[in-house]
Design a protein around this motif. Structure first.
Motif, PDB file in Angstrom:
ATOM      1  N   PRO A   1      16.903  -4.158  22.465  1.00  0.00           N
ATOM      2  CA  PRO A   1      16.414  -4.130  21.093  1.00  0.00           C
ATOM      3  C   PRO A   1      15.236  -3.163  20.938  1.00  0.00           C
ATOM      4  CG  PRO A   1      15.731  -6.141  22.211  1.00  0.00           C
ATOM      5  CD  PRO A   1      16.650  -5.440  23.149  1.00  0.00           C
ATOM      6  N   VAL A   2      15.267  -2.340  19.890  1.00  0.00           N
ATOM      7  CA  VAL A   2      14.188  -1.382  19.658  1.00  0.00           C
ATOM      8  C   VAL A   2      13.801  -1.365  18.183  1.00  0.00           C
ATOM      9  CG1 VAL A   2      14.837   0.134  21.567  1.00  0.00           C
ATOM     10  CG2 VAL A   2      15.829   0.506  19.333  1.00  0.00           C
ATOM     11  N   THR A   3      12.574  -0.928  17.910  1.00  0.00           N
ATOM     12  CA  THR A   3      12.062  -0.803  16.549  1.00  0.00           C
ATOM     13  C   THR A   3      11.238   0.468  16.463  1.00  0.00           C
ATOM     14  OG1 THR A   3      11.827  -3.195  16.463  1.00  0.00           O
ATOM     15  CG2 THR A   3      10.676  -1.949  14.762  1.00  0.00           C
ATOM     16  N   ILE A   4      11.329   1.166  15.333  1.00  0.00           N
ATOM     17  CA  ILE A   4      10.403   2.276  15.103  1.00  0.00           C
ATOM     18  C   ILE A   4       9.140   1.661  14.513  1.00  0.00           C
ATOM     19  CG2 ILE A   4       9.975   4.408  13.822  1.00  0.00           C
ATOM     20  CD1 ILE A   4      12.118   4.798  15.914  1.00  0.00           C
ATOM     21  N   ASP A   5       8.041   1.747  15.255  1.00  0.00           N
ATOM     22  CA  ASP A   5       6.794   1.177  14.779  1.00  0.00           C
ATOM     23  C   ASP A   5       6.354   1.890  13.500  1.00  0.00           C
ATOM     24  OD1 ASP A   5       4.373  -0.324  14.883  1.00  0.00           O
ATOM     25  OD2 ASP A   5       3.367   1.480  15.616  1.00  0.00           O
ATOM     26  N   PRO A   6       6.163   1.116  12.384  1.00  0.00           N
ATOM     27  CA  PRO A   6       5.896   1.777  11.104  1.00  0.00           C
ATOM     28  C   PRO A   6       4.600   2.584  11.121  1.00  0.00           C
ATOM     29  CG  PRO A   6       6.067  -0.632  10.844  1.00  0.00           C
ATOM     30  CD  PRO A   6       6.230  -0.340  12.298  1.00  0.00           C
ATOM     31  N   GLU A   7       3.654   2.177  11.920  1.00  0.00           N
ATOM     32  CA  GLU A   7       2.364   2.867  11.890  1.00  0.00           C
ATOM     33  C   GLU A   7       2.379   4.144  12.729  1.00  0.00           C
ATOM     34  OE1 GLU A   7      -2.175   1.750  12.861  1.00  0.00           O
ATOM     35  OE2 GLU A   7      -0.837   0.097  12.343  1.00  0.00           O
ATOM     36  N   SER A   8       2.854   4.033  13.983  1.00  0.00           N
ATOM     37  CA  SER A   8       2.772   5.200  14.884  1.00  0.00           C
ATOM     38  C   SER A   8       4.042   6.054  14.851  1.00  0.00           C
ATOM     39  CB  SER A   8       2.522   4.728  16.314  1.00  0.00           C
ATOM     40  OG  SER A   8       3.650   4.010  16.793  1.00  0.00           O
ATOM     41  N   ARG A   9       5.151   5.532  14.332  1.00  0.00           N
ATOM     42  CA  ARG A   9       6.459   6.197  14.325  1.00  0.00           C
ATOM     43  C   ARG A   9       6.982   6.439  15.737  1.00  0.00           C
ATOM     44  NH1 ARG A   9       4.292  10.397  12.919  1.00  0.00           N
ATOM     45  NH2 ARG A   9       2.344   9.468  12.234  1.00  0.00           N
ATOM     46  N   HIS A  10       6.434   5.656  16.681  1.00  0.00           N
ATOM     47  CA  HIS A  10       6.936   5.706  18.058  1.00  0.00           C
ATOM     48  C   HIS A  10       7.815   4.477  18.274  1.00  0.00           C
ATOM     49  CE1 HIS A  10       7.141   6.369  22.332  1.00  0.00           C
ATOM     50  NE2 HIS A  10       6.692   5.157  22.562  1.00  0.00           N
ATOM     51  N   ILE A  11       8.684   4.526  19.262  1.00  0.00           N
ATOM     52  CA  ILE A  11       9.637   3.444  19.449  1.00  0.00           C
ATOM     53  C   ILE A  11       9.012   2.282  20.235  1.00  0.00           C
ATOM     54  CG2 ILE A  11      10.666   4.355  21.577  1.00  0.00           C
ATOM     55  CD1 ILE A  11      13.422   3.630  20.285  1.00  0.00           C
ATOM     56  N   THR A  12       9.165   1.080  19.695  1.00  0.00           N
ATOM     57  CA  THR A  12       8.754  -0.132  20.406  1.00  0.00           C
ATOM     58  C   THR A  12       9.987  -0.670  21.109  1.00  0.00           C
ATOM     59  OG1 THR A  12       7.119  -0.615  18.709  1.00  0.00           O
ATOM     60  CG2 THR A  12       7.775  -2.447  20.118  1.00  0.00           C
ATOM     61  N   GLN A  13       9.857  -0.959  22.414  1.00  0.00           N
ATOM     62  CA  GLN A  13      11.056  -1.299  23.176  1.00  0.00           C
ATOM     63  C   GLN A  13      10.710  -2.183  24.358  1.00  0.00           C
ATOM     64  OE1 GLN A  13      12.441   2.399  24.931  1.00  0.00           O
ATOM     65  NE2 GLN A  13      10.358   3.165  24.957  1.00  0.00           N
ATOM     66  N   ASN A  14      11.759  -2.724  24.991  1.00  0.00           N
ATOM     67  CA  ASN A  14      11.553  -3.473  26.227  1.00  0.00           C
ATOM     68  C   ASN A  14      11.328  -2.492  27.364  1.00  0.00           C
ATOM     69  OD1 ASN A  14      12.116  -5.709  24.769  1.00  0.00           O
ATOM     70  ND2 ASN A  14      14.158  -6.052  25.639  1.00  0.00           N
ATOM     71  N   ILE A  15      10.405  -2.860  28.255  1.00  0.00           N
ATOM     72  CA  ILE A  15      10.253  -2.099  29.492  1.00  0.00           C
ATOM     73  C   ILE A  15      10.747  -3.010  30.612  1.00  0.00           C
ATOM     74  CG2 ILE A  15       8.611  -0.982  31.060  1.00  0.00           C
ATOM     75  CD1 ILE A  15       8.920   0.519  28.459  1.00  0.00           C
TER      76      ILE A  15
END
Lengths: 288, 390
Positions: B343-357
Motif C-alpha cells: 500500500p502506498v500514498t502520495i503525501d499531500p504535503e511533500s508529494r513524496h510517496i509514503t510506503q512500507n519499508i
C-alpha cells in the motif's frame, strides 16, 4: 605491529593483481611502442570467456583459464593483422584514437552479448575460503594471485632477457629496419609479442576478477590505473612494472587504511612525485 | 439556413470534443552506458503498466518519448527536458535516475506547465525545489532509517558506518546515525571511501580495529558492492560475528547472481523486493519480466516507473487530457493505491510517496538462485530526510 603486517599483506596482494593485468600493457607500450588503450578490453574478454566457460558450461577452473587466454588471443590476432599493423610507428594520437575506438566497440558487443550485469568466475574449492595466517585471515585466491604474479614476472623476464626470441624482439624494437636486414622476421616477432601481451591481459582479467569484477565497462573503468602502473614503472621494463605495482599498492592500501576520506589523493600524489623525478618511469629506457 | 449552419457548427464542435488526442510523456533516464540496466528497468516498468492498463486514458492515446542521459549530467538533462517540452510538446516529464539531473530540470516546470514525476532520484530535497514535482520511488533517508532500529533490536550498540563518498552515501550515513543514536546506539566511526575503491581489504582492517559489533554500509550497486561484500567475507569479518546492515540498494536483484554466497544472510531495508508476495506484484513481475526480456535483470527502478505511470494516468484522468500542471499535481495529492510493493500514498504535503519499508535477508531459493526474503514490515514510512532538511 599486527596492523602493519596486515596492511603489508593487502598491499602485496593488490599490487600483484595490478601487475598481472598491467604487464601486458607494459610490453605493448614499451617494446612495441603502441599506446594500446584496448588492453583493458582484452582483459575483459578473458574474464567473460572464463566466466562463461566455468559458470555456464561447467568447465574446470584451470581449463577455463587456458580457454580464456587462448580464446582471447584467437580473437585478438585478426584484430592485430587488420588494424594494429597499420598503426605501428604511427603518431601516438592515431594510436590512441584507434585503440579507444576498438575499446568502445568491444564494450558495446559485450553489453549486447552478455548483458550489463556483473559476471563472476566461480573459483574451484581449493581457491575458495580464507587461510588463517595467525594474525589475520586472507582469501586463498589472493595468495594464488601473488603466486601467479611472481610466476609471470619470472617467466617474462627470462623470455625477454635470456632467450633467442627475446634478443630478436629487443632488436626489432630498437631498430626494425636493421633487424630485418639481419634476417629477423619482424612481422612475426611483433605478432607473437602482441599475442603474448593479449594473453597476459586475459590471464590477468581472470585472476584479478575477484578484485575487479567483469562487466562491460571494465574495459574503461580500470584503464587509468593500468596506464599509471606502466608510466610509473617505465614502459617495457618488467622489474620496473613489478616495483611500481608493489609501491603503488603499498601507498594506495596504506592511504586507504589511514585516511580513506582523502580517496586517491596519496596515490596520485605519489605518481606525480615519481614522474617528476623519473620522467621515463622508475626503470624506463631512453628512447632508442 | 441559419439552422443548418448552427447544426453544422454544433456537429463540428461535438466532433472536436470527441476527437482523440495523443498525450506525450517524456521519460529521461540512463538508457545506454554503465547504468543502462537501470534505464532498462524504467522502460520495463512503463511497458508493464501500459500492457496491464492499456495505452489509452479516456479517448486519449498515450505516447512515451525516451531521452537518454547515460551518466549524471545536469546540463544535458536540462537540455533534453527543454527539447521534450518545446519540440515534442510533452505534457508530462518523468524518469530521472540521478538526483543532479532531476534538480537541473525543476526550474523549468512552472513556465513549461509540466509536472515532473520522479521514478528514481533519491535525494530528499528534490521535492522542495518545485511544487510540480511528485516522486514515486524512495529516498535514501526513507530506506536507511529503519535499519538503525533493526540493528539496535539485534542487540548491537556499537556500529561503524562505511559509505561511498558521494551524495547518496552521505545521506545514508546521516540517516543511519540519526536513527541509531535516537534508538540509543553509538556510531563509533564514520568512514567515507572514494567511489573508485577497488580493494576493500584496508577498510575491512579498519572495521576490525574499530571494535564495532556491526557495520552499516552504503555503496552504489555494481562492481564496488560486489568487491565490498566479498572482502567482508574473505577477511573473516562475517565469520568473526560482525553484523552487516545496509539499505537495499546493495542487494538489488540484478546483482544477486554475482554476489551469491557472499551475500547470504545480509539484512537490508528497502521499499521493494521482486520476491514480494502479493497478487499485484505477481502480475507486475510477469508483465515487467516479459518487457525486460531477462527477468533476472528486474530490480527496483522498474516499480518506481510502474507507479510513476499510475500517477500520470491519474493526472491525465483528472485534467481530461488538458495541459494543466497545477491541477494535475493537485489531483494526485493524497492519492492512495495498492502498488506491487504494497500500500502506498502520495503525501499531500511533500508529494513524496509514503510506503512500507521491508526488512529483508538474502536467502537461497530451492532452485539455487538468491533472492531478498522479506521478514519484517515497517508500515507507512514517510521521508525523515525532509524533516532533517528543516
Amino acid at each position: 605491529m599486527q596492523t602493519v603486517l596486515s596492511i603489508a599483506i593487502d598491499a602485496l596482494a593488490y599490487g600483484m593483481v595490478l601487475f598481472v593485468i598491467s604487464i601486458g600493457l607494459s610490453v605493448t607500450m614499451g617494446l612495441m611502442r603502441v599506446v594500446n588503450l584496448a588492453h583493458g578490453a582484452f582483459a575483459m574478454i578473458g574474464g567473460y570467456i572464463a566466466s562463461y566457460a566455468a559458470r555456464d558450461l561447467g568447465i574446470g577452473y584451470g581449463f577455463a583459464v587456458l580457454l580464456a587466454v587462448f580464446g582471447t588471443v584467437i580473437i585478438a590476432v585478426p584484430i592485430e593483422r587488420l588494424l594494429y599493423r597499420r598503426i605501428y610507428g604511427a603518431p601516438e594520437l592515431t594510436q590512441v584514437l584507434m585503440t579507444i575506438g576498438i575499446t568502445f566497440c568491444i564494450i558495446g558487443i559485450a553489453n549486447y552479448v552478455f548483458g550489463p550485469t556483473l559476471k563472476t568466475v566461480p573459483l574451484p574449492g581449493e581457491l575458495q575460503g580464507s587461510v588463517d595466517l595467525g594474525f589475520r585471515a586472507i582469501a586463498v585466491h589472493r595468495l594464488f594471485a601473488i603466486v601467479c604474479g611472481l610466476a609471470v614476472a619470472a617467466g617474462l623476464w627470462y623470455a625477454i632477457e635470456r632467450t633467442a626470441f627475446g634478443v630478436k624482439l629487443r632488436a626489432s624494437v630498437d631498430n626494425a629496419a636493421m633487424a630485418a636486414a639481419l634476417g629477423v622476421r619482424t612481422e612475426i616477432v611483433y605478432a607473437v609479442s602482441f599475442a603474448v601481451a593479449v594473453g597476459l591481459a586475459a590471464f590477468g582479467g581472470v585472476v584479478g576478477a575477484e578484485l575487479l569484477p567483469v562487466e562491460p565497462y571494465y574495459a574503461l573503468r580500470y584503464m587509468v590505473t593500468f596506464l599509471v602502473v606502466v608510466s610509473v614503472g617505465g614502459a617495457g621494463s618488467i622489474p620496473g612494472a613489478l616495483i611500481a605495482c608493489l609501491l603503488l599498492g603499498a601507498i594506495d592500501t596504506t592511504g586507504r587504511y589511514l585516511m580513506p576520506e582523502f580517496g586517491e589523493f596519496f596515490f596520485y600524489l605519489a605518481v606525480i612525485a615519481i614522474i617528476c623525478v623519473f620522467p621515463r618511469g622508475l626503470a624506463g629506457r631512453a628512447k632508442g | 439556413m441559419k439552422r443548418v449552419i448552427l447544426a453544422a457548427v454544433a456537429a463540428l464542435a461535438m466532433s472536436g470534443a470527441a476527437y482523440a488526442d495523443t498525450i506525450k510523456i517524456g521519460v529521461v533516464g540512463p538508457f545506454s552506458g554503465p547504468f543502462a540496466l537501470q534505464g532498462k528497468n524504467f522502460k520495463a516498468g512503463i511497458d508493464a503498466y501500459m500492457a496491464l492498463n492499456g495505452s489509452k486514458v479516456g479517448d486519449d492515446d498515450i505516447e512515451i518519448i525516451y531521452r537518454d542521459v547515460p551518466q549524471a549530467d545536469p546540463a544535458q538533462a536540462k537540455a533534453l527536458a527543454q527539447e521534450l517540452v518545446v519540440k515534442e510538446g510533452v505534457q508530462y516529464l518523468a524518469g530521472f535516475y540521478f538526483t543532479p539531473d532531476a534538480m537541473a530540470v525543476t526550474p523549468l516546470l512552472t513556465q513549461a506547465n509540466v509536472p515532473l514525476v520522479i521514478m528514481n532520484a533519491a535525494t530528499s530535497a528534490i521535492v522542495t525545489k518545485s511544487p510540480l514535482v511528485v516522486r514515486t520511488s524512495f529516498t535514501t533517508w526513507q530506506t536507511s532509517t529503519p535499519i538503525a532500529k533493526v540493528a539496535k533490536d539485534a542487540g548491537v550498540s556499537k556500529v561503524i558506518s562505511v559509505v561511498s563518498d558521494y551524495g547518496p552515501g552521505v545521506d545514508a550515513e546521516n540517516a543511519f546515525k540519526a536513527g541509531f543514536e535516537a534508538a540509543g546506539g553509538q556510531v563509533v566511526e564514520a568512514i567515507r571511501m572514494p567511489l573508485a575503491t577497488n580493494d576493500f581489504s584496508p577498510i575491512m582492517q579498519r572495521i576490525k580495529d574499530s571494535g564495532a559489533e556491526g557495520v552499516f554500509a552504503f555503496l552504489p550497486s555494481g562492481p564496488t558492492t560486489l568487491g565490498f561484500v566479498k572482502a567482508f567475507k574473505e577477511n573473516g569479518l562475517k565469520d568473526g560475528g560482525i553484523k552487516f546492515f545496509a539499505p537495499g540498494d546493495l542487494t538489488q536483484e540484478s546483482d544477486l547472481p554475482a554476489l551469491g554466497e557472499a551475500a547470504l544472510g545480509i539484512q537490508t531495508t528497502f521499499h521493494y523486493a521482486v520476491s514480494h508476495d502479493s497478487p499485484e506484484n505477481k502480475a507486475f513481475v510477469e508483465a515487467a519480466g516479459k518487457a525486460i526480456g531477462n527477468p533476472a535483470e528486474l530490480s527496483f527502478p522498474s516499480v518506481g516507473a510502474y507507479d510513476g505511470m499510475h500517477v500520470i494516468y491519474k493526472m491525465i484522468e483528472a485534467t481530461g487530457g488538458e495541459q494543466d500542471a497545477a491541477k494535475a499535481v493537485e489531483a494526485v495529492k493524497g492519492l492512495s493505491w495498492t502498488s506491487p510493493r504494497g500500500p502506498v500514498t502520495i503525501d499531500p504535503e511533500s508529494r513524496h510517496i509514503t510506503q512500507n519499508i521491508y526488512l529483508r535477508e538474502v536467502a537461497k531459493a530451492d532452485d539455487g538462485t538468491y533472492y531478498n526474503k522479506e521478514i519484517q514490515t515497517f508500515e507507512k514510512q514517510g521521508d525523515p530526510g525532509l524533516a532533517a532538511l528543516k
